[in-house]
Enzyme design. Structure first.
Site, mmCIF file in Angstrom:
data_model
loop_
_atom_site.group_PDB
_atom_site.id
_atom_site.type_symbol
_atom_site.label_atom_id
_atom_site.label_comp_id
_atom_site.label_asym_id
_atom_site.label_seq_id
_atom_site.Cartn_x
_atom_site.Cartn_y
_atom_site.Cartn_z
ATOM 1 N N GLY A 24 0.858 -1.189 0.000
ATOM 2 C CA GLY A 24 0.000 0.000 0.000
ATOM 3 C C GLY A 24 0.892 1.236 0.000
ATOM 4 N N ARG A 25 0.338 2.331 0.546
ATOM 5 C CA ARG A 25 1.094 3.588 0.516
ATOM 6 C C ARG A 25 2.445 3.445 1.207
ATOM 7 N NH1 ARG A 25 -4.487 6.096 1.331
ATOM 8 N NH2 ARG A 25 -4.415 4.897 3.230
ATOM 9 N N ILE A 26 2.430 2.928 2.448
ATOM 10 C CA ILE A 26 3.683 2.881 3.213
ATOM 11 C C ILE A 26 4.593 1.775 2.679
ATOM 12 C CG2 ILE A 26 4.698 2.573 5.506
ATOM 13 C CD1 ILE A 26 2.079 3.772 6.670
ATOM 14 N N ARG A 50 -3.556 -9.397 -0.930
ATOM 15 C CA ARG A 50 -4.628 -10.209 -1.503
ATOM 16 C C ARG A 50 -4.648 -10.143 -3.028
ATOM 17 N NH1 ARG A 50 -9.762 -8.955 1.698
ATOM 18 N NH2 ARG A 50 -8.369 -8.904 3.458
ATOM 19 N N THR A 66 6.843 -1.983 11.328
ATOM 20 C CA THR A 66 6.403 -0.632 11.712
ATOM 21 C C THR A 66 4.882 -0.548 11.616
ATOM 22 O OG1 THR A 66 6.728 0.080 9.425
ATOM 23 C CG2 THR A 66 8.510 0.589 10.980
ATOM 24 N N ARG A 89 1.806 -3.082 13.017
ATOM 25 C CA ARG A 89 1.179 -3.325 14.313
ATOM 26 C C ARG A 89 1.827 -4.552 14.932
ATOM 27 N NH1 ARG A 89 -0.106 1.154 14.123
ATOM 28 N NH2 ARG A 89 -2.156 2.122 14.276
ATOM 29 N N GLU A 141 1.668 -3.037 23.614
ATOM 30 C CA GLU A 141 2.320 -1.753 23.925
ATOM 31 C C GLU A 141 1.703 -1.124 25.165
ATOM 32 O OE1 GLU A 141 2.291 0.739 20.445
ATOM 33 O OE2 GLU A 141 3.106 -0.865 19.211
ATOM 34 N N HIS A 196 7.310 3.019 19.033
ATOM 35 C CA HIS A 196 6.224 3.405 18.123
ATOM 36 C C HIS A 196 6.392 4.860 17.638
ATOM 37 C CE1 HIS A 196 1.882 2.186 16.921
ATOM 38 N NE2 HIS A 196 2.420 2.994 16.021
ATOM 39 N N GLY A 215 6.807 5.691 14.295
ATOM 40 C CA GLY A 215 6.631 5.764 12.842
ATOM 41 C C GLY A 215 6.298 7.144 12.307
HETATM 42 C C1 DGY Z 1 -0.549 5.026 12.719
HETATM 43 O O1 DGY Z 1 -0.861 6.192 12.450
HETATM 44 O O2 DGY Z 1 -1.358 4.110 12.668
HETATM 45 C C2 DGY Z 1 0.863 4.778 13.088
HETATM 46 O O3 DGY Z 1 1.020 3.587 13.759
HETATM 47 C C3 DGY Z 1 1.420 5.940 13.877
HETATM 48 O O4 DGY Z 1 2.806 5.831 13.947
#
Ligand code: DGY
Length: 322
Positions: free
Chosen positions: A158-160, A180, A239, A241, A270, A288, A290
């Site tokens: 996806g984007r990330i 998928r 990065t 979940r 967490e 966390h 990101g």
């Molecule tokens: C999110 O926005 O879901 C990221 O985990 C934040 O770092």
């Protein structure tokens, strides 16, 4: 007429919240960085027209009911929405908005930082220097993994995921991905191979990076058996979940050397981190972070404030979930 109330569950810079007051809304903001308890959240949410929540606030039916029938919008200061009962929001006609796009680069940068730090054993190097035990350059000291020519397996292009793949290409890595459905439009410029079978992707990934949402189907996507499908000496970066990975099984795979290292920004429970991870030298552990850059967090705030104002004016913002 009294102004509609927005309850913000965590401390945020005044300037980032300002658009709410400028729109005539009454802002009630918690003053701390630590999460409120579910009971505190319910008390403070009562009567709110909007909730601005964080990824570690559970938005469940009890909270929505405590807020009451005047609640129109939940804005989460995250792209991930696994902490929100979306069905319960839908049933109550509450719009959910999140923060896609603006955190893509920051999160991809962090994934790359974790990848590089794990591949080149930077935490071990730092500890060696800090301990005073470094006796000087040595031919076989802390040898790491070279990235050029290695395969980055991306779970979720996806984007990330795509932004991480773009960065990895600049380091000479090959890209393979699983999700998928194939995305030839995204994959083509990355020369990325599609693997319809997750396990086939695992078997060919020198480094695996996770970018899947957390759902009941993806919990422990990487369980003990699948972790062992990664080639011996592979690296894992997460990065996305924490619960995507069985953390206890990850500790075992790192401890017995099946995996050469891991770069983790997220954890199963967490802020608790598995004690086995804390004891391992070859893991990079971030809290966390990101999306944690000033520019990104400010942009995320703007998405939340604009969307809250829009929903309360009867509009549907682009970052509303279906
Ligand atoms: C999110 O926005 O879901 C990221 O985990 C934040 O770092």
């Amino acid at each position: 007429m009294t102004a509609a109330r927005v309850f913000v569950t965590r401390r945020l810079p005044d300037a980032w919240r300002a658009p709410l007051a400028e729109a005539g809304l009454a802002v009630d903001a918690a003053g701390a960085d630590d999460p409120l308890t579910p009971a505190e959240l319910r008390t403070r949410a009562a009567g709110a027209a909007a909730l601005w929540v964080q990824l570690n606030d559970a938005v469940d039916a009890a909270l929505l009911d405590a807020a009451g029938p005047g609640l129109r919008v939940v804005a989460t200061y995250s792209v991930g929405t696994n902490h929100i009962d979306l069905a319960a929001c839908r049933e109550r006609g509450v719009v959910v908005v999140h923060t896609p796009d603006v955190l893509t680069d920051a999160t991809a940068d962090l994934a790359m930082a974790l990848l590089l730090a794990a591949a080149r054993r930077l935490p071990e190097g730092q500890r060696l220097v800090e301990s005073g035990g470094w006796t000087g350059w040595a031919p076989t000291q802390l040898l790491g993994v070279e990235l050029r020519g290695r395969t980055l397996g991306v779970v979720g292009l996806g984007r990330i995921g795509a932004a991480v793949a773009r960065r990895a290409r600049a380091f000479g890595m090959r890209i393979a991905y699983h999700q998928r459905r194939a995305r030839p439009d995204v994959a083509a410029p990355l020369e990325a191979d599609y693997e319809a079978d997750l396990e086939a992707l695992l078997a060919r990934s020198d480094v695996l990076t996770l970018h899947a949402p957390l759902t009941p189907d993806t919990r422990h996507l990487l369980d003990a058996r699948r972790l062992r499908l990664l080639p011996r000496g592979a690296l894992l970066v997460n990065t996305a979940r924490g619960p995507l990975v069985d953390e206890a099984a990850l500790v075992d795979a790192l401890r017995d050397g099946h995996l050469a290292g891991a770069g983790l920004d997220v954890y199963e429970e967490e802020p608790r981190v598995h004690p086995g991870l804390l004891a391992l030298p070859h893991v990079v552990l971030a809290p966390h972070l990101g999306s944690a850059t000033v520019d990104t967090r400010r942009a995320m705030a703007r998405l939340c404030t604009d969307a809250i104002v829009a929903v309360l004016r009867g509009e549907r913002p682009a970052n509303a979930l279906a």
